[in-house]
Write a protein that holds these residues in place. Structure first.
Motif, PDB file in Angstrom:
ATOM      1  N   GLY A  48       0.844  -1.184   0.000  1.00 20.40           N
ATOM      2  CA  GLY A  48       0.000   0.000   0.000  1.00 20.40           C
ATOM      3  C   GLY A  48       0.879   1.233   0.000  1.00 20.40           C
ATOM      4  O   GLY A  48       2.113   1.148  -0.054  1.00 20.40           O
ATOM      5  N   VAL A  49       0.233   2.386   0.039  1.00 18.76           N
ATOM      6  CA  VAL A  49       0.972   3.651   0.080  1.00 18.76           C
ATOM      7  C   VAL A  49       0.442   4.522   1.212  1.00 18.76           C
ATOM      8  O   VAL A  49      -0.748   4.498   1.534  1.00 18.76           O
ATOM      9  CB  VAL A  49       0.876   4.434  -1.252  1.00 18.76           C
ATOM     10  CG1 VAL A  49       1.653   3.735  -2.352  1.00 18.76           C
ATOM     11  CG2 VAL A  49      -0.571   4.672  -1.658  1.00 18.76           C
ATOM     12  N   GLU A  50       1.367   5.282   1.817  1.00 20.93           N
ATOM     13  CA  GLU A  50       1.011   6.257   2.842  1.00 20.93           C
ATOM     14  C   GLU A  50       1.326   7.644   2.294  1.00 20.93           C
ATOM     15  O   GLU A  50       2.470   7.935   1.947  1.00 20.93           O
ATOM     16  CB  GLU A  50       1.803   6.006   4.121  1.00 20.93           C
ATOM     17  CG  GLU A  50       1.500   7.026   5.234  1.00 20.93           C
ATOM     18  CD  GLU A  50       2.331   6.807   6.476  1.00 20.93           C
ATOM     19  OE1 GLU A  50       1.905   6.020   7.346  1.00 20.93           O
ATOM     20  OE2 GLU A  50       3.420   7.418   6.596  1.00 20.93           O
ATOM     21  N   LEU A  51       0.321   8.495   2.221  1.00 20.14           N
ATOM     22  CA  LEU A  51       0.514   9.869   1.773  1.00 20.14           C
ATOM     23  C   LEU A  51       1.115  10.674   2.925  1.00 20.14           C
ATOM     24  O   LEU A  51       0.533  10.760   4.002  1.00 20.14           O
ATOM     25  CB  LEU A  51      -0.811  10.488   1.332  1.00 20.14           C
ATOM     26  CG  LEU A  51      -0.757  11.966   0.914  1.00 20.14           C
ATOM     27  CD1 LEU A  51       0.160  12.170  -0.290  1.00 20.14           C
ATOM     28  CD2 LEU A  51      -2.166  12.486   0.610  1.00 20.14           C
ATOM     29  N   HIS A  52       2.282  11.254   2.690  1.00 19.88           N
ATOM     30  CA  HIS A  52       2.961  12.044   3.722  1.00 19.88           C
ATOM     31  C   HIS A  52       2.292  13.424   3.787  1.00 19.88           C
ATOM     32  O   HIS A  52       2.601  14.315   3.007  1.00 19.88           O
ATOM     33  CB  HIS A  52       4.439  12.164   3.383  1.00 19.88           C
ATOM     34  CG  HIS A  52       5.295  12.674   4.501  1.00 19.88           C
ATOM     35  ND1 HIS A  52       4.771  13.217   5.656  1.00 19.88           N
ATOM     36  CD2 HIS A  52       6.649  12.718   4.661  1.00 19.88           C
ATOM     37  CE1 HIS A  52       5.758  13.575   6.464  1.00 19.88           C
ATOM     38  NE2 HIS A  52       6.909  13.282   5.882  1.00 19.88           N
ATOM     39  N   GLY A  53       1.388  13.561   4.754  1.00 21.27           N
ATOM     40  CA  GLY A  53       0.693  14.831   4.938  1.00 21.27           C
ATOM     41  C   GLY A  53       1.147  15.575   6.172  1.00 21.27           C
ATOM     42  O   GLY A  53       0.489  16.520   6.608  1.00 21.27           O
TER      43      GLY A  53
ATOM     44  N   ILE B 265       4.479  19.152   1.306  1.00 24.62           N
ATOM     45  CA  ILE B 265       3.560  19.824   0.391  1.00 24.62           C
ATOM     46  C   ILE B 265       2.090  19.694   0.788  1.00 24.62           C
ATOM     47  O   ILE B 265       1.326  20.659   0.672  1.00 24.62           O
ATOM     48  CB  ILE B 265       3.779  19.370  -1.064  1.00 24.62           C
ATOM     49  CG1 ILE B 265       3.131  20.380  -2.015  1.00 24.62           C
ATOM     50  CG2 ILE B 265       3.259  17.947  -1.281  1.00 24.62           C
ATOM     51  CD1 ILE B 265       3.575  20.242  -3.449  1.00 24.62           C
ATOM     52  N   VAL B 266       1.660  18.538   1.277  1.00 23.70           N
ATOM     53  CA  VAL B 266       0.259  18.390   1.674  1.00 23.70           C
ATOM     54  C   VAL B 266      -0.052  19.325   2.845  1.00 23.70           C
ATOM     55  O   VAL B 266      -1.075  20.015   2.859  1.00 23.70           O
ATOM     56  CB  VAL B 266      -0.056  16.925   2.034  1.00 23.70           C
ATOM     57  CG1 VAL B 266      -1.474  16.797   2.586  1.00 23.70           C
ATOM     58  CG2 VAL B 266       0.132  16.022   0.817  1.00 23.70           C
TER      59      VAL B 266
ATOM     60  N   ILE C 108      -0.709  12.667   9.268  1.00 22.28           N
ATOM     61  CA  ILE C 108      -0.836  14.106   9.499  1.00 22.28           C
ATOM     62  C   ILE C 108      -0.306  14.465  10.888  1.00 22.28           C
ATOM     63  O   ILE C 108      -0.274  13.625  11.782  1.00 22.28           O
ATOM     64  CB  ILE C 108      -2.293  14.605   9.359  1.00 22.28           C
ATOM     65  CG1 ILE C 108      -3.218  13.830  10.302  1.00 22.28           C
ATOM     66  CG2 ILE C 108      -2.762  14.531   7.919  1.00 22.28           C
ATOM     67  CD1 ILE C 108      -4.610  14.419  10.384  1.00 22.28           C
ATOM     68  N   SER C 109       0.086  15.728  11.039  1.00 20.19           N
ATOM     69  CA  SER C 109       0.627  16.208  12.319  1.00 20.19           C
ATOM     70  C   SER C 109      -0.004  17.560  12.663  1.00 20.19           C
ATOM     71  O   SER C 109       0.659  18.599  12.549  1.00 20.19           O
ATOM     72  CB  SER C 109       2.149  16.325  12.240  1.00 20.19           C
ATOM     73  OG  SER C 109       2.539  17.114  11.125  1.00 20.19           O
ATOM     74  N   PRO C 110      -1.260  17.572  13.093  1.00 20.61           N
ATOM     75  CA  PRO C 110      -1.949  18.845  13.357  1.00 20.61           C
ATOM     76  C   PRO C 110      -1.288  19.715  14.419  1.00 20.61           C
ATOM     77  O   PRO C 110      -1.479  20.936  14.417  1.00 20.61           O
ATOM     78  CB  PRO C 110      -3.344  18.394  13.811  1.00 20.61           C
ATOM     79  CG  PRO C 110      -3.519  17.030  13.243  1.00 20.61           C
ATOM     80  CD  PRO C 110      -2.159  16.422  13.288  1.00 20.61           C
TER      81      PRO C 110
END
Length: 374
Positions: free
Chosen positions: A172-177, A182-183, A228-230
Motif C-alpha cells: 500500500g501507500v502512505e501519503l505524507h501529509g 507539500i500536503v 498528518i501532524s496537526p
C-alpha cells in the motif's frame, strides 16, 4: 497483549499492531534503494514490526531536503524497492511506501533540483523560515518558492508514484501529509495564500490532500493511508488552535468517507516545535483526543514518543488500532521482540550518523544496533 493481535488494514492483515514509522536515513545510491537499505528493513521485520512504512520516498526529481533520499519515479528505483519488499515479506511483515513531495522545503541549488530543471514549487510564493542545507556551500536556508500554477500536475505525480509502488511490491501507500511538506503546506493558512479553489477556506485548503487520496485509491483501492501532524510546527507551519481544529476536522471528516486503511495521527512533540522570534511554532493540543473520534470508520494509528506501556493501553482501550514507533525502532531493530519479552530499550542513538555521513561506512548508526539477549 492486545498489541500482538492481528489487524486487518484494507486488503491485508498484519501480524500485530506494531508499526515502523517512516524515518529518513539517507542511504540510497543516487536515489536508488540498495542492499544496505534492504538489510535495515529486514532487521526490523524479523524484529517484530507488523507493518513497516518506508522512509519518505520522493515522487519526483524535484530536489531534496536530504542527499541520498530514495525516490520512486523511475524503473531503477522500482527494481531496488522490489528487492526490499520481497525480503520484508519473506521475513513476515507487510510494507507501505510513504510517498513524499517536499514543496517549498527544497533548494534550487540542490543537485536533483538542478537535474529536474524546474523551480521549487509550493502552494504559494512564501518561504519557510529556517532550514540548513548542509550539503550545499555555505549551508543556505530555505528560499522563496514558485507558486504551483496547476496543482493537478503534482497530484498526477503522486498517482504515478503509487503505480510504481505497486510494481515495486509494496502492500500500500502512505501519503505524507505531516511535518510541513507539500500536503501540509496546502492545508496550512500560513503557507497557503491562494485565492483560487486550492486556497482560502478550510474546504479549499483540504482539496489538495483529498484529491490526491482519491487518485491513490484509484490505483490501490483501500490500501491507502494518510499521515498528518496537526500539532506540529516543523518546517514552519502551524495555525491558531481554532483554525487548526476547523481545518483538520473538515479534512478528517471527509477522509473518513474514503475507506482508507488507516490514518496516522502524530502527537505534539517538543522536538517538532521550532521557535522563531521567541515564539514556538507548533499548536500544542491533544491530537488523538481531538481528531480520533472523527475517524469512526477508519483505523487510527498513533505516532510520536509512544512507550510500550502506553502502546498497549492505546490498543487495549480501543483508542488506537495500532502504534507507530520511530526513534525506538531505529535504535532497536528487535523492538517487537523486546516488547513481548519485557526487555528494556537500552541502545543509545548514534546521532552523528542519523542521516548518513559523507565518506563513512553507511552501516554505521544504521544496521549496527545490537539486539537484546533472549
Amino acid at each position: 497483549m492486545s498489541l500482538f493481535t492481528p489487524l486487518k488494514l484494507g486488503g491485508i492483515t498484519i501480524q500485530n499492531r506494531i508499526g515502523m514509522s517512516a524515518l529518513t536515513r539517507n542511504r540510497s545510491t543516487d536515489t536508488v534503494p540498495n542492499e544496505i537499505m534492504q538489510k535495515y528493513y529486514v532487521q526490523r521485520a524479523i524484529g517484530g514490526a507488523g507493518l513497516i512504512v518506508s522512509e519518505g520516498t520522493l515522487i519526483t526529481r524535484q530536489g531534496s531536503e536530504w542527499p541520498q533520499a530514495p525516490g520512486i519515479w523511475n524503473k531503477d528505483q522500482v527494481v531496488g524497492w522490489k528487492k526490499i519488499t520481497d525480503a520484508v515479506h519473506e521475513a513476515g511483515s507487510k510494507m507501505y511506501c510513504q510517498i513524499w513531495h517536499l514543496g517549498r522545503i527544497s533548494h534550487p541549488e540542490a543537485p536533483e533540483q538542478i537535474a529536474a530543471g524546474v523551480p521549487v514549487y509550493a502552494p504559494s510564493a512564501i518561504s519557510a523560515r529556517g532550514g540548513k542545507f548542509r550539503f550545499l556551500p555555505g549551508s543556505p536556508g530555505y528560499v522563496t518558492p514558485t507558486e504551483i500554477p496547476d496543482p493537478t500536475v503534482i497530484i498526477a505525480q503522486f498517482k504515478e508514484a503509487a503505480i510504481n509502488a505497486k510494481e515495486a511490491g509494496f502492500d500500500g501507500v502512505e501519503l505524507h501529509g505531516a511535518n510541513g511538506y507539500i500536503v501540509a503546506q496546502f492545508l496550512d493558512s500560513t503557507s497557503n495564500k491562494r485565492t483560487d479553489k486550492w486556497g482560502g477556506s478550510p474546504e479549499n485548503r483540504a482539496r489538495f490532500a483529498l484529491e490526491t487520496l482519491k487518485v491513490l485509491i484509484e490505483v490501490w483501492g483501500p490500501n491507502v493511508s494518510l499521515k498528518i501532524s496537526p500539532a506540529g510546527g516543523y518546517n514552519d507551519v502551524g495555525m491558531p488552535l481554532e483554525e487548526t481544529i476547523e481545518t483538520f476536522g473538515y479534512l478528517l471528516r471527509e477522509v473518513n468517507k474514503l475507506g482508507l486503511s488507516y490514518v496516522t495521527l502524530v502527537r505534539y512533540s517538543a522536538g517538532q516545535d521550532p521557535e522563531f522570534d521567541g515564539v514556538h511554532r507548533a499548536t500544542k493540543h491533544d491530537v488523538v483526543a481531538t481528531f480520533g473520534p472523527l475517524l469512526t470508520k477508519t483505523p487510527v494509528f498513533v505516532n510520536s514518543e509512544v512507550t510500550p506501556t502506553e502502546a498497549e493501553e492505546l490498543v487495549s482501550s480501543g483508542t488506537a488500532a495500532g502504534v507507530f514507533f520511530g526513534f525506538n525502532i531505529l535504535t532497536h531493530p528487535d523492538l517487537g521482540k523486546r516488547i513481548k519479552a519485557g526487555k528494556p530499550f537500552d541502545n543509545v542513538p548514534d546521532v552523528h550518523h542519523l542521516y548518513g555521513a559523507v565518506g563513512v561506512d553507511p552501516a554505521i548508526g544504521y544496521v549496527d544496533y545490537p539486539e537484546a539477549v533472549y
